[in-house]
Design an enzyme around this catalytic site. Structure first.
Site, PDB file in Angstrom:
ATOM      1  CG  ASN A 273      -1.908   1.123   1.210  1.00 41.31           C
ATOM      2  OD1 ASN A 273      -2.325   1.549   0.136  1.00 41.31           O
ATOM      3  ND2 ASN A 273      -2.294   1.606   2.377  1.00 41.31           N
ATOM      4  CG  ASP A 300       6.629   1.354   2.198  1.00 39.34           C
ATOM      5  OD1 ASP A 300       6.826   1.124   3.404  1.00 39.34           O
ATOM      6  OD2 ASP A 300       5.495   1.522   1.715  1.00 39.34           O
TER       7      ASP A 300
HETATM    8  O1  DOR Z   1       2.505  -1.747   2.250  1.00 43.50           O
HETATM    9  C1  DOR Z   1       2.582  -1.126   3.300  1.00 43.50           C
HETATM   10  N1  DOR Z   1       3.115  -1.648   4.406  1.00 43.50           N
HETATM   11  N2  DOR Z   1       2.109   0.129   3.340  1.00 43.50           N
HETATM   12  C2  DOR Z   1       1.996   0.796   4.491  1.00 43.50           C
HETATM   13  O2  DOR Z   1       1.531   1.893   4.445  1.00 43.50           O
HETATM   14  C3  DOR Z   1       2.409   0.199   5.759  1.00 43.50           C
HETATM   15  C4  DOR Z   1       3.396  -0.854   5.539  1.00 43.50           C
HETATM   16  C5  DOR Z   1       3.603  -1.727   6.738  1.00 43.50           C
HETATM   17  O3  DOR Z   1       3.827  -1.209   7.822  1.00 43.50           O
HETATM   18  O4  DOR Z   1       3.561  -2.971   6.587  1.00 43.50           O
END
Ligand code: DOR
Length: 419
Positions: A273, A300
């Protein structure tokens, strides 16, 4: 360890020099003086020496979720990816939202991190979006503030946070997501979702809050940074805000630059996400990289357990790992085909994030064998997370050595064996 890299490329102030480079017990020596007798000589490989990479968006899961990743394993994985500075997000338990809770994370960092780990403090208490965190109390110890994992839904709360962050000269890094527009979606709302009967996340859920925040950033004078930009419209909004003089920067991730929703498979390793979007979005992100709208690349890195990622697209947790594949994937897919220059990639992965978030890098560097070709195999990762959409890809680029503040924090087996 003393290793002589013959005829290497060395990145200095945005350009590459060429010559022999000596890595001597964590120090970089260039030019190499005469009378040096190194333990190992690397001469038949295409070696490049870069500043340490910096990733302003990772999840290291401590305190609270050490079954997914720890600060130890996350920072070891980062070192293997050429990173010497990373900024972990505060979606932890407890959420670091005041000095007490932040101290719990800082103590683990102090004890276990092998590279520079400079965390974010939360924007709001427990990342609930309503009551502001103790921004002033945390400011001396954090790179900035974020509620990553959740969008701050209330514009008035965000404006107050921006005003206070601006007064301290600290950036706000925003996860932009409008909850009312999610409609239970979990992959991009496009062709693949329609054909395979999945619920989609529309790009508006991302760019509407970016448009709101760009206005608030202009009004508050805050150093505002947009996390994981995924859509074409978001890039255009940020481009226009920059043109108006707003202090706005943004990041995107390797998976948004290399993949589109036509490449999705029915596996959790393709779920994160924001989601991997359409080809037009990917092309707009590349345009943004080229014209400077997109300032930096962040992974990320979001590890989850194998079980949490085993439930297909609908049921798996959101998030993929990225620290150990970012440079090889981007070098292979963007630099080798001539889409961006190698020096640009280094700026996007090192100079730009360091400047924006004030991350030190003295005595940091990483050494890569650019020609090494191999298949991405998550079983080799030092991260506890194994879910990556790049599993099975052929890539070029293997990290040979990473040095952080003069300390060797990663050395590839081939170096140690003197091969
Ligand atoms: O893919 C995601 N993982 N998007 C996020 O915003 C949070 C993150 C997570 O903390 O796993």
């Amino acid at each position: 360890m003393q290793v002589l890299f013959k005829n290497a490329m060395l990145y200095r102030d945005g350009v590459f020099l060429r010559g022999d480079v000596l890595a001597s017990d964590g120090r970089l020596v260039f030019p190499v003086p005469g009378g040096v007798f190194p333990e190992a000589v690397v001469e038949d490989r295409s070696v490049a020496v870069f500043p340490g990479f910096a990733d302003v968006h990772v999840h290291f899961r401590e305190p609270g979720f050490s079954y997914k990743e720890t600060i130890r394993t996350g920072s070891l994985a980062a070192a293997r990816g050429g990173y010497t500075a990373v900024c972990p997000m505060p979606n932890l338990d407890p959420v670091p939202h005041d000095l007490d809770t932040l101290q719990q994370e800082l103590s683990i960092i102090e004890r276990d991190a092998v590279i520079r780990v400079i965390p974010y403090g939360a924007i709001t208490r427990d990342e609930k979006g309503t009551v502001l965190a103790d921004l002033e109390g945390m400011a001396p110890y954090v790179c900035g503030f974020s509620d990553d994992g959740h969008g701050v839904q209330d514009g008035a709360v965000m404006l107050r946070a921006m005003e206070r962050a601006a007064a301290m000269g600290k950036p706000i890094a925003a996860h932009c997501e409008e909850n009312d527009l999610l409609f239970g979606g979990y992959i991009h709302d496009g062709e693949y979702a329609r054909v395979h009967g999945h619920r989609g996340i529309c790009p508006e859920s991302e760019w509407i809050p970016i448009a709101r925040d760009a206005v608030l950033a202009g009004r508050s004078g805050c150093a505002y940074h947009v996390c994981h930009v995924s859509s074409a419209e978001s890039v255009e909004i940020i481009r226009r805000a920059k043109a108006r003089g707003v202090d706005i920067t943004c990041e995107t991730g390797p998976h948004y630059l290399v993949l589109n929703d036509g490449m999705l498979e029915e596996e959790g390793r393709f779920k994160m996400n924001p989601p991997i979007r359409a080809e037009r979005d990917r092309l707009a992100l590349l345009e943004g990289l080229k014209d400077g709208t997109v300032d930096m690349i962040a992974t990320d890195h979001a590890p989850h357990s194998a079980e949490e990622k085993s439930r297909g697209l609908a049921g798996s947790a959101m998030g993929v790992v990225g620290l150990e594949t970012a440079f090889p994937v981007l070098y292979t897919e963007l630099v080798k085909p001539g889409i961006i220059e190698l020096s640009r990639l280094v700026k996007l992965m090192s100079d730009n994030p360091r400047r924006r978030f004030g991350l030190a890098g003295e005595g940091d560097f990483c050494v890569w064998d650019l020609d090494a070709e191999y298949t991405v195999d998550p079983a080799e990762f030092l991260s506890m997370g194994r879910a990556t959409p790049f599993e099975g890809r052929r890539v070029n680029g293997r990290c040979l050595l990473t040095v952080c503040a003069g300390r060797e924090v990663f050395a590839d087996a081939s170096l140690k064996e003197g091969k």
